[in-house]
Design an enzyme around this catalytic site. Structure first.
Site, PDB file in Angstrom:
ATOM      1  N   ARG A   1      -8.910  10.187 -25.638  1.00 53.81           N
ATOM      2  CA  ARG A   1      -8.716  11.652 -25.672  1.00 53.81           C
ATOM      3  C   ARG A   1      -7.492  12.021 -26.495  1.00 53.81           C
ATOM      4  NH1 ARG A   1     -10.903  13.910 -19.766  1.00 53.81           N
ATOM      5  NH2 ARG A   1     -12.507  12.291 -19.711  1.00 53.81           N
TER       6      ARG A   1
ATOM      7  N   ASP B   1     -18.815  11.557  -9.271  1.00 50.17           N
ATOM      8  CA  ASP B   1     -17.357  11.391  -9.353  1.00 50.17           C
ATOM      9  C   ASP B   1     -16.568  12.452  -8.595  1.00 50.17           C
ATOM     10  OD1 ASP B   1     -17.984  13.467 -11.046  1.00 50.17           O
ATOM     11  OD2 ASP B   1     -16.524  12.903 -12.567  1.00 50.17           O
ATOM     12  N   GLU B   2     -17.254  13.268  -7.795  1.00 50.76           N
ATOM     13  CA  GLU B   2     -16.529  14.275  -7.017  1.00 50.76           C
ATOM     14  C   GLU B   2     -16.983  14.257  -5.562  1.00 50.76           C
ATOM     15  OE1 GLU B   2     -16.574  18.209  -8.704  1.00 50.76           O
ATOM     16  OE2 GLU B   2     -16.530  17.428 -10.753  1.00 50.76           O
TER      17      GLU B   2
ATOM     18  N   ASP C   1     -11.596  14.355  -7.309  1.00 54.99           N
ATOM     19  CA  ASP C   1     -12.259  14.321  -8.617  1.00 54.99           C
ATOM     20  C   ASP C   1     -11.699  13.146  -9.412  1.00 54.99           C
ATOM     21  OD1 ASP C   1     -13.376  14.862 -11.070  1.00 54.99           O
ATOM     22  OD2 ASP C   1     -12.861  16.995 -11.053  1.00 54.99           O
ATOM     23  N   LEU C   2     -12.504  12.111  -9.555  1.00 57.65           N
ATOM     24  CA  LEU C   2     -12.029  10.907 -10.245  1.00 57.65           C
ATOM     25  C   LEU C   2     -11.824  11.188 -11.736  1.00 57.65           C
ATOM     26  CD1 LEU C   2     -11.880   9.272  -7.852  1.00 57.65           C
ATOM     27  CD2 LEU C   2     -14.305   8.792  -8.131  1.00 57.65           C
TER      28      LEU C   2
ATOM     29  N   TYR D   1     -16.797   7.109 -15.534  1.00 55.43           N
ATOM     30  CA  TYR D   1     -17.518   5.986 -16.151  1.00 55.43           C
ATOM     31  C   TYR D   1     -16.563   5.086 -16.941  1.00 55.43           C
ATOM     32  CZ  TYR D   1     -22.044   8.390 -15.277  1.00 55.43           C
ATOM     33  OH  TYR D   1     -23.144   9.004 -14.736  1.00 55.43           O
TER      34      TYR D   1
END
Length: 425
Positions: free
Chosen positions: A56, A111-112, A19-20, A24
Site C-alpha cells: 500500500r 475478516d470482521e 476488523d482484521l 488475506y
DNA sequence: TGGGGTTAT
DNA sequence: ATAACCC
C-alpha cells in the site's frame, strides 16, 4: 442477571467491532514468513483483491487490476488467493476465539466480527465499584480525542469496553498471529464506523457526545453500512447526497420512495441509531464454491466445471458434519454492456437417498449430483442455442443436523455443544 | 471486480 | 428465485 441487562434500554449496550488488517495478505504472510517485509498482493483472476501495507505504501490499492498494480509497483509479489480454504479456516479460528470470551459473536464476511460485550462490562463495572478502584484507563484512542468522565457511567462502561477490545486484539495476536483494528461503541453501526478511524492495528472508542461528529464525517452516503449501491442511486434522485440531507429529509417522502421498512431503518442509521442485535452466527448456513472465467459455451465444458467444483465442496460439507437438503446452481451470462450483475439460479431439494450419502466417503455421490446440477442448468439455458457463461457456482444449503441415531453410539452420550462451526479439523 | 456470505421479499 | 446488503 441476564434479564436485567436485556431489559435495560439498548442505549446501554457496549458493542465491539473487530476488523482484521488486510486479512488475506496476513494469512499468506503467516503461511510464508519470507513474504513478511515485501510488498505482497493476493490475486484472484486478474484482480489484486487485497495487499499488505508494504504494498500500500507503494501505491497498490484493494481491488486494483494486476496490470495497474504491476505498473505502480513492479516489485510486487503476487500469490493466488482463489482458493479461500486457508482464509476461511483462519477466519473461523478468530470467531471461535472471540466466542471464548462471550457467546454473542456475529461474523461479517471473513475478516470482521461484532461482539456484544454488555454483560462482561456489567460484571467488571460491578467489581470496580465494589473494590472502590478508580484507576481505570482507556485502551487505545478516543474518537475526537474527547475528554473522558469516569463518573459518567456511560463513559465508564465504554472505557471498560475498550479494555476488553484490547484483550481481544491481544489474544488474536498471541494465539493466531493476526493484527487488526477494533471499534467500541453503543451499537453495531457506530462500532463499525469508529473501528476504521485509526488504521492498521489500532482501536478507537466512541463516546456518545461525539456520535454526530462521526456520522457527519462520512462524505458519502454509501459509507453507511446498510446503504448500498441501489439505495444510494435512489436517494440521489431525491437530491439526498450526504448525511445531513438524509437526516433532514421528510420521512413521509422517504417512505414513499423506498418503502416504510427501509426508509425508517436508513433514516435512523443517518442519526447513528441502530437497534439491530448482535446475532450469533453459529455454523454456516450454506457452502458454496464458484469459478469465473472468460468463456464457457458448451454443455460438456459446463459439466467439467461443475465436476471441478464439487470435490472441494463435498469435503467441506463432510467436515462440517451436517447434511444439506438443497442444492443450487448459479450462472452469470456474458453481456457486454451490463454491470456484471446478471446472475440467475435454479435450486431443488436433494433426493433423500442422496442426502444419506453425504456423511460417508467412497460412495459415489458426485455423479448423481452432477446429473441434478445439469438438469438445473438446462432449466436456465436452452442448450440448443448458443450461450456464453462467465461464472458457475454451486451452493449447498438448508443444512440439517444428522438424526441422532445415525451419529454412532458414542454420539448419544456426548454433550450437545453448540457447534463452534464447521471450521477446522 | 473476486469468491465468498447473509437476510428480506 | 431474486434482489438487496456485507466483506
Amino acid at each position: 442477571h441476564s434479564k436485567s441487562v436485556s431489559a435495560r434500554s439498548a442505549a446501554h449496550r457496549v458493542i465491539v467491532h473487530v476488523d482484521l488488517d488486510c486479512f488475506y495478505a496476513q494469512v499468506e504472510m503467516i503461511r510464508n514468513p519470507e513474504l513478511r517485509d515485501k510488498p505482497l498482493g493476493v490475486q484472484q483472476k486478474y484482480i489484486v483483491v487485497t495487499c499488505n501495507y508494504e504494498a500500500r505504501k507503494l501505491g497498490v490499492k484493494k481491488l486494483m487490476s494486476v496490470k495497474d498494480a504491476k505498473e505502480k509497483c513492479p516489485q510486487l509479489i503476487l500469490v493466488n488467493g482463489e482458493d479461500l480454504t486457508p482464509y476461511r479456516e483462519m477466519s473461523y479460528k478468530v470467531t471461535e476465539l472471540l466466542g471464548e470470551f462471550c457467546p454473542l459473536v456475529e461474523r461479517l464476511g471473513f475478516d470482521e466480527n461484532f461482539v456484544d460485550v454488555t454483560e462482561i462490562v456489567e460484571e467488571r463495572v460491578n467489581q470496580l465499584q465494589q473494590s472502590g478502584c478508580s484507576r481505570v484507563c482507556v485502551f487505545g484512542h478516543v474518537y475526537n480525542n474527547q475528554a473522558i468522565n469516569l463518573h459518567d457511567t456511560t463513559h465508564l462502561r465504554l472505557v471498560v469496553g475498550s479494555q476488553i477490545a484490547g484483550e481481544f486484539r491481544e489474544a488474536i495476536y498471541a494465539r493466531l498471529g493476526l493484527t487488526g483494528c477494533a471499534g467500541v461503541a453503543s451499537n453495531k453501526l457506530l462500532s463499525k464506523l469508529v473501528s476504521g478511524t485509526f488504521k492498521p492495528n489500532q482501536q478507537t472508542v466512541l463516546l456518545p457526545e461525539s456520535c454526530q461528529d462521526l456520522i457527519r464525517s462520512l462524505d458519502r452516503i454509501q459509507k453507511v453500512p446498510g446503504i448500498g449501491y441501489k439505495t444510494t442511486k435512489r436517494l440521489e434522485t431525491l437530491g439526498v447526497r450526504n448525511m445531513c440531507d438524509l437526516q433532514a429529509f421528510p420521512s413521509a417522502m422517504l417512505e414513499k420512495e423506498l418503502g416504510v421498512s427501509i426508509a425508517k431503518r436508513i433514516q435512523k442509521l443517518s442519526y447513528g441509531e441502530d437497534d439491530s442485535p448482535v446475532t450469533p452466527s453459529g455454523p454456516p448456513q450454506s457452502f458454496s464454491d464458484e469459478d469465473s472465467f472468460k468463456k464457457c459455451s458448451s454443455e460438456v465444458e459446463v459439466k467439467k466445471k461443475i465436476q471441478e467444483l464439487l470435490p472441494n465442496l463435498l469435503d467441506r460439507i463432510y467436515k462440517d458434519g451436517r447434511q444439506p437438503h438443497t442444492v443450487r446452481l448459479t450462472i452469470r451470462q456474458f453481456s457486454p454492456a451490463d454491470k456484471w450483475f446478471n446472475r440467475e439460479s435454479r435450486q431443488c431439494p436433494i433426493p433423500p437417498h442422496l442426502i444419506q450419502k453425504f456423511g460417508k466417503e467412497s460412495t459415489n455421490i458426485i455423479s448423481p449430483l452432477v446429473d441434478i446440477l445439469m438438469k438445473l442448468f438446462r432449466k436456465m439455458i436452452d442448450v440448443d442455442l448458443p450461450f456464453h457463461l462467465t461464472l458457475l457456482s454451486v451452493c449447498f444449503s438448508n443444512l440439517k443436523d444428522l438424526p441422532s441415531s445415525k451419529k454412532g453410539s458414542i454420539g448419544f452420550y456426548l454433550k450437545q455443544m453448540s457447534p463452534p462451526s464447521g471450521s477446522g479439523k
